[in-house]
Design an enzyme around this catalytic site. Structure first.
Site, mmCIF file in Angstrom:
data_model
loop_
_atom_site.group_PDB
_atom_site.id
_atom_site.type_symbol
_atom_site.label_atom_id
_atom_site.label_comp_id
_atom_site.label_asym_id
_atom_site.label_seq_id
_atom_site.Cartn_x
_atom_site.Cartn_y
_atom_site.Cartn_z
ATOM 1 N N LYS A 25 -59.196 -25.911 24.724
ATOM 2 C CA LYS A 25 -60.180 -26.987 24.856
ATOM 3 C C LYS A 25 -60.222 -27.480 26.312
ATOM 4 C CE LYS A 25 -59.660 -28.443 20.037
ATOM 5 N NZ LYS A 25 -59.364 -29.596 19.148
ATOM 6 N N TYR A 65 -68.199 -27.561 14.451
ATOM 7 C CA TYR A 65 -67.515 -28.670 13.781
ATOM 8 C C TYR A 65 -68.387 -29.298 12.698
ATOM 9 C CZ TYR A 65 -63.636 -28.650 17.160
ATOM 10 O OH TYR A 65 -62.525 -28.314 17.908
ATOM 11 N N ASN A 128 -56.044 -32.514 21.922
ATOM 12 C CA ASN A 128 -54.959 -31.682 21.375
ATOM 13 C C ASN A 128 -55.016 -30.220 21.834
ATOM 14 O OD1 ASN A 128 -57.099 -30.937 19.815
ATOM 15 N ND2 ASN A 128 -56.187 -31.525 17.856
ATOM 16 N N HIS A 131 -57.843 -25.025 19.818
ATOM 17 C CA HIS A 131 -58.434 -24.858 18.485
ATOM 18 C C HIS A 131 -57.960 -23.544 17.887
ATOM 19 C CE1 HIS A 131 -61.342 -24.474 15.230
ATOM 20 N NE2 HIS A 131 -61.508 -23.224 15.641
ATOM 21 N N GLU A 142 -66.750 -18.559 12.673
ATOM 22 C CA GLU A 142 -66.592 -19.030 14.055
ATOM 23 C C GLU A 142 -66.715 -17.868 15.046
ATOM 24 O OE1 GLU A 142 -62.884 -21.143 14.147
ATOM 25 O OE2 GLU A 142 -63.627 -22.756 12.865
HETATM 26 P P1 ADP Z 1 -57.909 -28.835 13.483
HETATM 27 O O1 ADP Z 1 -58.437 -28.764 14.895
HETATM 28 O O2 ADP Z 1 -56.400 -28.943 13.456
HETATM 29 O O3 ADP Z 1 -58.434 -27.720 12.593
HETATM 30 P P2 ADP Z 1 -59.799 -30.726 12.260
HETATM 31 O O4 ADP Z 1 -60.707 -29.598 11.925
HETATM 32 O O5 ADP Z 1 -59.480 -31.733 11.198
HETATM 33 O O6 ADP Z 1 -58.400 -30.213 12.840
HETATM 34 O O7 ADP Z 1 -60.413 -31.538 13.480
HETATM 35 C C1 ADP Z 1 -61.064 -30.884 14.524
HETATM 36 C C2 ADP Z 1 -60.759 -31.597 15.819
HETATM 37 O O8 ADP Z 1 -61.311 -32.912 15.768
HETATM 38 C C3 ADP Z 1 -59.283 -31.813 16.099
HETATM 39 O O9 ADP Z 1 -58.623 -30.684 16.618
HETATM 40 C C4 ADP Z 1 -59.353 -32.949 17.094
HETATM 41 O O10 ADP Z 1 -59.749 -32.476 18.381
HETATM 42 C C5 ADP Z 1 -60.493 -33.784 16.538
HETATM 43 N N1 ADP Z 1 -60.013 -34.855 15.661
HETATM 44 C C6 ADP Z 1 -59.545 -34.722 14.399
HETATM 45 N N2 ADP Z 1 -59.170 -35.916 13.905
HETATM 46 C C7 ADP Z 1 -59.422 -36.823 14.888
HETATM 47 C C8 ADP Z 1 -59.272 -38.239 15.004
HETATM 48 N N3 ADP Z 1 -58.776 -38.972 14.011
HETATM 49 N N4 ADP Z 1 -59.652 -38.820 16.160
HETATM 50 C C9 ADP Z 1 -60.153 -38.108 17.180
HETATM 51 N N5 ADP Z 1 -60.333 -36.773 17.143
HETATM 52 C C10 ADP Z 1 -59.970 -36.133 16.020
#
Ligand code: ADP
Length: 163
Positions: A25, A65, A128, A131, A142
């Site tokens: 990211k 997303y 974080n 992805h 994807e």
């Molecule tokens: P992952 O990336 O672990 O598959 P998700 O699909 O639930 O998780 O979420 C996609 C992305 O959205 C996360 O990696 C993160 O960047 C963002 N995200 C998820 N939850 C939150 C939150 N509570 N606040 C801000 N950003 C979030």
């Protein structure tokens, strides 16, 4: 002389090979973590079959997303993900979807153990670093979204296919 195998004879049957989409990211790119993230997937024994750096549009990110469209953080997620280049990759190998999720760690880095990418390199859920597709079906969608088929290379990898 006994019979000798060649590396190519030791390949997995192709129906055992999975592919997944991994993306560094914008925060990971800004922090120069691309090399270290790639290194972890290479060291694990996975094969890189697609790689590009892109400035992602809101259009592709909204689709990527789409399941999070109703979440309160959706707009800020799009802003974050389009704030700079992302490095998008397709990795191939046995059980790569599940293995990658374990290597990446929980969505919230506070819950991700040390040794995972998020656990080692990040502190907050909104930044974080990486992805990883969360299922084989999700990975297929994807990969199609980010890569035209012609940009994925089906090359012989004599090393990791041995295992
Ligand atoms: P992952 O990336 O672990 O598959 P998700 O699909 O639930 O998780 O979420 C996609 C992305 O959205 C996360 O990696 C993160 O960047 C963002 N995200 C998820 N939850 C939150 C939150 N509570 N606040 C801000 N950003 C979030």
């Amino acid at each position: 002389m006994g019979s000798r195998w060649t590396y190519s004879e030791l390949k997995f049957p192709s129906n055992e090979l999975e592919r997944t989409l991994i993306a560094v990211k914008p925060d990971g790119v800004q922090r120069r973590l691309v090399g270290q993230i790639i290194q972890r997937f290479e060291q694990r024994g996975f094969k890189l079959v697609g790689l590009k750096m892109v400035q992602a549009s809101h259009g592709i990110l909204s689709e990527h997303y789409g399941e999070l469209r109703t979440k309160p953080f959706f707009q800020s997620l799009l802003t974050y993900m389009s704030s700079g280049p992302v490095v998008v990759m397709v990795w191939e190998g046995h059980n790569v979807v599940q293995a990658s999720r374990k290597m990446v760690g929980q969505t919230n880095p506070a819950e991700a153990p040390a040794g995972t990418i998020r656990g080692d390199f990040s502190v907050h859920v909104s930044r974080n670093v990486v992805h990883a597709s969360d299922s084989q079906e999700g990975a297929q969608k994807e990969i199609q979204l980010w890569f035209p088929a012609k940009d994925l290379l089906d090359w012989d990898c004599y090393d990791s296919n041995m295992w």
